[in-house]
Design a protein around this motif. Structure first.
Motif: not given
Length: 394
Positions: A197-198, A201-202, A281, A285
């Motif tokens: 997930n974003p 990932a960050d 998020m 989405k």
């Protein structure tokens, strides 16, 4: 209503006319009631009792002090000293005490010697623990007996004997060896990022760029980051080596700043990376990709599980824990069909890369190691350079 229990045992009069105080069910006679001498004796006993941390074994003679008493007392000390955080040493001590409690809880602590120590160690071996992990746990147990000696609960000779027992040596024990932690290949990280997930990932990108520990990454808040210079500096008060008096600073360059910018618009004390943001998020989405009109089908936030009466066990958290971060990475790696890896390997990868570019000292300062020999473990040697030297000089 029952009478509330007093936190401090009271000064009372015994039927014999003497003053007394009852601690852990045992009466202590202090002398004639009302005299200054009896009150001084009372003050002394209370001071000792409070100094023991209100131990349930206070007043127990060393000959009657059991290993079970020692475990309870030491765990209370560890709870006060180390705290109860997710990464607290308390949890490792609890794990180390399990075989000790199972085998010797009802035995006198003063009788605990080399034979008993090795029996506990064998229990770890039989449980398929690795050699280095077993040695670390046995050191914790020996430290527990050292603490008991320092508190006057046991003779110092018990600990003096235990510390003479050598640790398990490589190749001279049946205990298995732990696998060395290696850097994770860049292509494996890239494939895993595509499945994360974003938010996570960050987290992976930030950890790699800053060479920080997973626990340090999870604790970051906007208030920790000094953004006055072209390179931001995050200062952590609570970190792995804080108890040694070391400071830990994480240096954040332009690439990493670009990632973090989207996480700074919040309360200064809130964590940068939060599971609740990842869920938000995901839902946003799903809503954007929705093909069914909003006035038809399930309403927003309504799922198949909720239709069946099921509810989530808990709401999304406001801070990632290291175990949750690692679990997310392992799950994504499995979905991507690549080899299993853990966030700690990112630290090895980055330290190795920095060492190639800036040398051992550069890798040491970025990784936050007090000693260069520790960096040697994290930063793999550049074998290509060694081969080149051998080709030319050998």
């Amino acid at each position: 209503m029952p009478r509330p229990k007093s936190e401090i045992p009271s000064y009372r009069k015994h039927s014999s006319g003497q003053a007394r105080v009852t601690i852990n069910g045992r009466d202590y006679l202090l002398g004639p009631h009302g005299t200054q001498a009896s009150k001084r004796e009372y003050d002394r006993l209370i001071a000792e009792y409070l100094g023991s941390g209100r131990s349930s074994s206070y007043g127990t003679e060393p000959e009657a002090y059991l290993v079970g008493h020692l475990i309870l007392d030491y765990l209370q000390h560890a709870k006060d000293y180390y705290g109860t955080g997710v990464t607290s040493e308390l949890h490792r001590i609890k794990s180390g005490c399990k075989p000790l409690k199972s085998l010797y809880a009802t035995q006198r602590a003063v009788d605990f010697g080399p034979i008993q120590f090795k029996a506990v160690r064998q229990a770890f071996i039989d449980n398929d623990q690795c050699r280095t992990g077993i040695n670390a746990q046995m050191k914790r147990l020996a430290r527990m007996f050292k603490w008991a000696a320092g508190e006057g609960k046991l003779p110092a000779a018990v600990y003096d004997t235990l510390r003479l027992i050598p640790s398990l040596r490589r190749g001279r024990t049946e205990a298995k060896e732990s696998k060395p932690v290696k850097p994770v290949p860049a292509d494996v990280v890239a494939a895993t990022l595509a499945k994360l997930n974003p938010v996570v990932a960050d987290m992976v990108r930030v950890q790699f760029l800053t060479c920080c520990r997973p626990g340090e990454l999870c604790k970051l808040t906007p208030a920790m980051i000094d953004r006055t210079g072209d390179v931001w500096v995050a200062t952590l008060d609570d970190h792995k080596t804080a108890h040694h008096g070391h400071t830990r600073a994480i240096f954040i360059g332009p690439k990493c700043q670009e990632i973090l910018t989207g996480y700074l618009d919040r309360d200064p004390t809130e964590r940068l990376f939060r599971p609740c943001d990842a869920i938000s998020m995901k839902r946003a989405k799903a809503k954007a990709n929705r093909t069914t009109p909003m006035n038809q089908g399930n309403r927003a936030g309504y799922s198949e599980n909720s239709r069946k009466g099921k509810r989530a066990k808990r709401a999304p958290g406001i801070a990632y824990r290291t175990c949750e971060y690692g679990q997310a990475v392992r799950r994504a790696a499995k979905q991507a069909g690549v080899e299993h890896w853990a966030p700690n390997q990112l630290r090895h990868s980055r330290a190795t890369e920095i060492r190639k570019l800036f040398g051992l000292e550069g890798s040491q300062v970025i990784a936050g190691h007090a000693k260069a020999d520790v960096t040697q473990v994290y930063a793999e040697r550049d074998s290509e350079r060694a081969i080149e030297i051998a080709r030319k000089a050998g």
